[in-house]
Design a protein around this motif. Structure first.
Motif, PDB file in Angstrom:
ATOM      1  N   ASN A  38       0.799  -1.233   0.000  1.00 28.68           N
ATOM      2  CA  ASN A  38       0.000   0.000   0.000  1.00 28.68           C
ATOM      3  C   ASN A  38       0.829   1.280   0.000  1.00 28.68           C
ATOM      4  OD1 ASN A  38      -2.384  -1.551   0.093  1.00 28.68           O
ATOM      5  ND2 ASN A  38      -2.192  -1.714   2.310  1.00 28.68           N
ATOM      6  N   GLN A  39       1.993   1.250  -0.655  1.00 23.70           N
ATOM      7  CA  GLN A  39       2.840   2.447  -0.779  1.00 23.70           C
ATOM      8  C   GLN A  39       3.228   3.043   0.578  1.00 23.70           C
ATOM      9  OE1 GLN A  39       4.091   4.025  -3.826  1.00 23.70           O
ATOM     10  NE2 GLN A  39       3.718   1.893  -4.313  1.00 23.70           N
ATOM     11  N   ARG A  40       3.595   2.163   1.507  1.00 24.51           N
ATOM     12  CA  ARG A  40       4.040   2.602   2.832  1.00 24.51           C
ATOM     13  C   ARG A  40       5.422   2.034   3.119  1.00 24.51           C
ATOM     14  NH1 ARG A  40      -1.598   1.851   6.262  1.00 24.51           N
ATOM     15  NH2 ARG A  40      -2.803   3.215   4.902  1.00 24.51           N
ATOM     16  N   VAL A  41       6.080   2.640   4.102  1.00 30.02           N
ATOM     17  CA  VAL A  41       7.364   2.128   4.576  1.00 30.02           C
ATOM     18  C   VAL A  41       7.334   2.061   6.092  1.00 30.02           C
ATOM     19  CG1 VAL A  41       8.675   3.037   2.617  1.00 30.02           C
ATOM     20  CG2 VAL A  41       8.502   4.399   4.699  1.00 30.02           C
ATOM     21  N   ILE A  42       8.221   1.233   6.629  1.00 26.50           N
ATOM     22  CA  ILE A  42       8.434   1.207   8.069  1.00 26.50           C
ATOM     23  C   ILE A  42       9.907   1.512   8.313  1.00 26.50           C
ATOM     24  CG2 ILE A  42       8.773  -1.318   8.082  1.00 26.50           C
ATOM     25  CD1 ILE A  42       7.581  -1.245  10.996  1.00 26.50           C
ATOM     26  N   LYS A  43      10.145   2.465   9.186  1.00 31.40           N
ATOM     27  CA  LYS A  43      11.518   2.803   9.573  1.00 31.40           C
ATOM     28  C   LYS A  43      11.720   2.290  10.987  1.00 31.40           C
ATOM     29  CE  LYS A  43      14.809   6.648   9.924  1.00 31.40           C
ATOM     30  NZ  LYS A  43      15.001   8.087   9.697  1.00 31.40           N
ATOM     31  N   ILE A  44      12.725   1.425  11.162  1.00 33.89           N
ATOM     32  CA  ILE A  44      13.082   0.875  12.466  1.00 33.89           C
ATOM     33  C   ILE A  44      14.287   1.669  12.962  1.00 33.89           C
ATOM     34  CG2 ILE A  44      13.738  -1.189  13.750  1.00 33.89           C
ATOM     35  CD1 ILE A  44      11.118  -1.622  12.262  1.00 33.89           C
ATOM     36  N   PHE A  45      14.144   2.281  14.123  1.00 33.54           N
ATOM     37  CA  PHE A  45      15.182   3.143  14.695  1.00 33.54           C
ATOM     38  C   PHE A  45      16.067   2.380  15.669  1.00 33.54           C
ATOM     39  CE2 PHE A  45      11.965   5.976  13.213  1.00 33.54           C
ATOM     40  CZ  PHE A  45      12.610   7.143  12.864  1.00 33.54           C
ATOM     41  N   LYS A  46      17.312   2.811  15.788  1.00 37.47           N
ATOM     42  CA  LYS A  46      18.245   2.255  16.762  1.00 37.47           C
ATOM     43  C   LYS A  46      17.983   2.828  18.148  1.00 37.47           C
ATOM     44  CE  LYS A  46      21.901   2.156  13.300  1.00 37.47           C
ATOM     45  NZ  LYS A  46      23.207   2.681  12.917  1.00 37.47           N
ATOM     46  N   ASN A  47      17.468   4.057  18.174  1.00 44.27           N
ATOM     47  CA  ASN A  47      17.322   4.796  19.433  1.00 44.27           C
ATOM     48  C   ASN A  47      15.891   5.297  19.558  1.00 44.27           C
ATOM     49  OD1 ASN A  47      17.258   7.346  21.016  1.00 44.27           O
ATOM     50  ND2 ASN A  47      19.474   7.021  21.201  1.00 44.27           N
ATOM     51  N   LYS A  48      15.231   4.964  20.653  1.00 40.91           N
ATOM     52  CA  LYS A  48      13.822   5.360  20.765  1.00 40.91           C
ATOM     53  C   LYS A  48      13.643   6.858  20.960  1.00 40.91           C
ATOM     54  CE  LYS A  48      12.329   4.253  25.484  1.00 40.91           C
ATOM     55  NZ  LYS A  48      11.508   3.282  26.207  1.00 40.91           N
ATOM     56  N   ARG A  49      14.632   7.557  21.488  1.00 40.95           N
ATOM     57  CA  ARG A  49      14.544   9.014  21.621  1.00 40.95           C
ATOM     58  C   ARG A  49      14.532   9.674  20.241  1.00 40.95           C
ATOM     59  NH1 ARG A  49      18.096  12.889  21.428  1.00 40.95           N
ATOM     60  NH2 ARG A  49      19.905  11.535  21.522  1.00 40.95           N
ATOM     61  N   ILE A  50      15.375   9.190  19.334  1.00 39.91           N
ATOM     62  CA  ILE A  50      15.413   9.732  17.977  1.00 39.91           C
ATOM     63  C   ILE A  50      14.117   9.402  17.244  1.00 39.91           C
ATOM     64  CG2 ILE A  50      16.582   9.569  15.730  1.00 39.91           C
ATOM     65  CD1 ILE A  50      19.211   9.228  17.348  1.00 39.91           C
TER      66      ILE A  50
END
Length: 195
Positions: A38-50
């Motif tokens: 559905n034309q989406r992305v998921i970004k997984i972060f290393k740091n939850k504050r960022i």
């Protein structure tokens, strides 16, 4: 998550299920991005504050045409619209810059002011250019915390691509006061940083 990383993030079963149907798009200093249906992305972060800071920026910019829509988030991830088109720097390397692209970059920086950003700057690689030359911001950083009064990184990128003079010509045509501010500050930056 990737071989060069020495971190581990526990993700819930919903996110793990999303990742099973995803495709790796790229990684950077702050995390990894995968495409979703559905034309989406998921970004997984290393740091939850960022992650939290980027999510806050997306929430404050949710009515802007320059930013992707966010659908959900967690401590370490954001699901948002996929930014179609080509990275600005890669496009310019192939095709150069034109007045319409320059005009849309100027509109983007004006939008940053309307959004009360303290940092009126973005890197070329964080901008995606669609076929109609409209622009999408994919990786906003420190826009409400770090003060930068002109688009220094952007101008540095355009300078490295050999199109800064052409861009500034459009800025001058549209708003001589902004041209004076940006040109003066960037020349000072170059004098301090190029020896």
């Amino acid at each position: 998550m990737n071989e060069k990383s020495d971190y581990y993030i526990q993700l819930n079963s919903k996110v793990e299920k999303m990742l099973r149907t995803s495709e790796f798009l790229g990684s950077g200093h702050n995390g990894i991005v995968y495409s979703l249906p559905n034309q989406r992305v998921i970004k997984i972060f290393k740091n939850k504050r960022i992650c939290s800071k980027e999510y806050d920026i997306f929430m404050k910019t949710r009515r802007s045409k320059f930013f992707p829509k966010v659908y959900e988030h967690g401590d370490y991830y954001i699901v948002r619209d996929y930014a179609s088109g080509e990275r600005l720097d890669k496009y310019i390397k192939k095709h150069g810059i034109n007045k319409e692209i320059s005009h849309n970059i100027i509109r983007l920086i004006e939008e940053f002011k309307k959004l009360n950003f303290k940092r009126l700057d973005i890197r070329c690689k964080d901008l995606y250019l669609k076929e109609d030359f409209s622009i999408t911001v994919i990786d906003p950083k420190n826009n409400y915390s770090k003060k930068v009064i002109y688009p220094r990184h952007l101008m540095k990128g355009l300078n490295n691509l050999g199109v800064l003079d052409e861009f500034l010509s459009t800025v001058s045509d549209e708003n001589s006061k902004i041209y004076e501010l940006w040109n003066f500050n960037f020349k000072q930056y170059l004098e301090k940083n190029i020896k």
